[in-house]
Design a protein around this motif. Structure first.
Motif, short mmCIF file in Angstrom:
data_model
loop_
_atom_site.label_atom_id
_atom_site.label_comp_id
_atom_site.label_asym_id
_atom_site.label_seq_id
_atom_site.Cartn_x
_atom_site.Cartn_y
_atom_site.Cartn_z
N THR A 74 0.80 -1.22 0.00
CA THR A 74 0.00 0.00 0.00
C THR A 74 0.84 1.27 0.00
O THR A 74 0.29 2.36 0.18
CB THR A 74 -0.96 0.01 1.20
N GLN A 75 2.13 1.15 -0.21
CA GLN A 75 3.01 2.33 -0.26
C GLN A 75 2.59 3.24 -1.42
O GLN A 75 2.59 2.80 -2.57
CB GLN A 75 4.46 1.87 -0.42
N PRO A 76 2.21 4.48 -1.16
CA PRO A 76 1.73 5.37 -2.22
C PRO A 76 2.79 5.62 -3.30
O PRO A 76 3.97 5.79 -3.01
CB PRO A 76 1.42 6.68 -1.48
N GLY A 77 2.34 5.65 -4.54
CA GLY A 77 3.20 6.00 -5.67
C GLY A 77 4.19 4.96 -6.11
O GLY A 77 5.07 5.23 -6.92
N THR A 78 4.08 3.74 -5.59
CA THR A 78 5.02 2.68 -5.94
C THR A 78 4.34 1.64 -6.82
O THR A 78 3.11 1.58 -6.90
CB THR A 78 5.58 1.98 -4.69
N ARG A 79 5.18 0.80 -7.45
CA ARG A 79 4.62 -0.33 -8.19
C ARG A 79 5.67 -1.42 -8.33
O ARG A 79 6.87 -1.15 -8.32
CB ARG A 79 4.09 0.09 -9.55
N PHE A 80 5.20 -2.65 -8.46
CA PHE A 80 6.06 -3.80 -8.76
C PHE A 80 5.84 -4.19 -10.21
O PHE A 80 4.70 -4.36 -10.64
CB PHE A 80 5.70 -5.00 -7.88
N ASP A 81 6.91 -4.36 -10.94
CA ASP A 81 6.86 -4.99 -12.26
C ASP A 81 7.34 -6.41 -12.06
O ASP A 81 8.46 -6.63 -11.60
CB ASP A 81 7.77 -4.28 -13.26
N LEU A 82 6.49 -7.38 -12.36
CA LEU A 82 6.87 -8.78 -12.27
C LEU A 82 7.67 -9.14 -13.51
O LEU A 82 7.20 -8.92 -14.63
CB LEU A 82 5.64 -9.68 -12.17
N GLU A 83 8.85 -9.68 -13.30
CA GLU A 83 9.65 -10.11 -14.44
C GLU A 83 9.42 -11.58 -14.73
O GLU A 83 9.21 -11.95 -15.87
CB GLU A 83 11.11 -9.78 -14.19
N GLU A 84 9.41 -12.41 -13.70
CA GLU A 84 9.11 -13.83 -13.85
C GLU A 84 8.83 -14.45 -12.49
O GLU A 84 9.35 -14.01 -11.48
CB GLU A 84 10.28 -14.59 -14.48
N THR A 85 8.01 -15.47 -12.53
CA THR A 85 7.79 -16.31 -11.35
C THR A 85 8.03 -17.75 -11.78
O THR A 85 7.36 -18.25 -12.68
CB THR A 85 6.35 -16.15 -10.82
N PHE A 86 9.00 -18.40 -11.16
CA PHE A 86 9.32 -19.80 -11.43
C PHE A 86 8.77 -20.65 -10.30
O PHE A 86 8.96 -20.32 -9.13
CB PHE A 86 10.84 -20.03 -11.49
N VAL A 87 8.10 -21.73 -10.64
CA VAL A 87 7.49 -22.60 -9.65
C VAL A 87 7.95 -24.04 -9.86
O VAL A 87 7.95 -24.52 -11.00
CB VAL A 87 5.95 -22.54 -9.71
N ALA A 88 8.35 -24.69 -8.78
CA ALA A 88 8.70 -26.11 -8.80
C ALA A 88 8.28 -26.71 -7.47
O ALA A 88 8.91 -26.44 -6.44
CB ALA A 88 10.19 -26.31 -9.04
#
Length: 128
Positions: A74-88
């Motif tokens: 909820t930090q104002p003005g921020t964002r995450f760009d997901l590059e990849e999620t690896f699952v095993a």
């Protein structure tokens, strides 16, 4: 903007479930909505955060983990760009770029572990 780039390395039921949990976890940060966190985090969850260097702070227990992740989401003005999620199986690696409110960014990864449908461990690392 919501992003999804999940790669499942072992396409079994366990990996599918972990991928689903990671999708819901990533949505918290993509949508800035931490309301799903209590249902994703185990009571005995442990986070090793990215700060302070070199080892990061340790947060133990559902309440502490939900509180930390809620504050980040909820930090104002921020964002995450997901590059990849690896699952095993029960493990996942999330590679991301976090944009700060001032326009600067940091890149990092989270090493995640899921047990019985809940996140039990998260270790965060950043470049730099």
């Amino acid at each position: 903007m919501k992003q999804d780039s999940t790669v499942t390395l072992h396409p079994d039921e366990h990996s599918r479930r972990t991928a689903e949990i990671m999708q819901r976890f990533n949505d918290v940060f993509q949508l800035h909505d931490p309301s799903a966190l209590p249902g994703l985090v185990a009571e005995h969850c442990v986070i090793e955060n990215t700060v302070p260097a070199p080892d990061g702070a340790r947060h133990a227990g559902r309440a502490a983990c939900v509180q930390l992740w809620s504050a980040i989401a909820t930090q104002p003005g921020t964002r995450f760009d997901l590059e990849e999620t690896f699952v095993a199986g029960e493990r996942a690696t999330i590679r991301w770029r976090y944009w700060l409110a001032d326009g600067n960014s940091i890149r990092g990864v989270n090493l995640m572990r899921v047990e019985d449908g809940l996140i039990i461990e998260a270790m965060g690392y950043v470049k730099g």
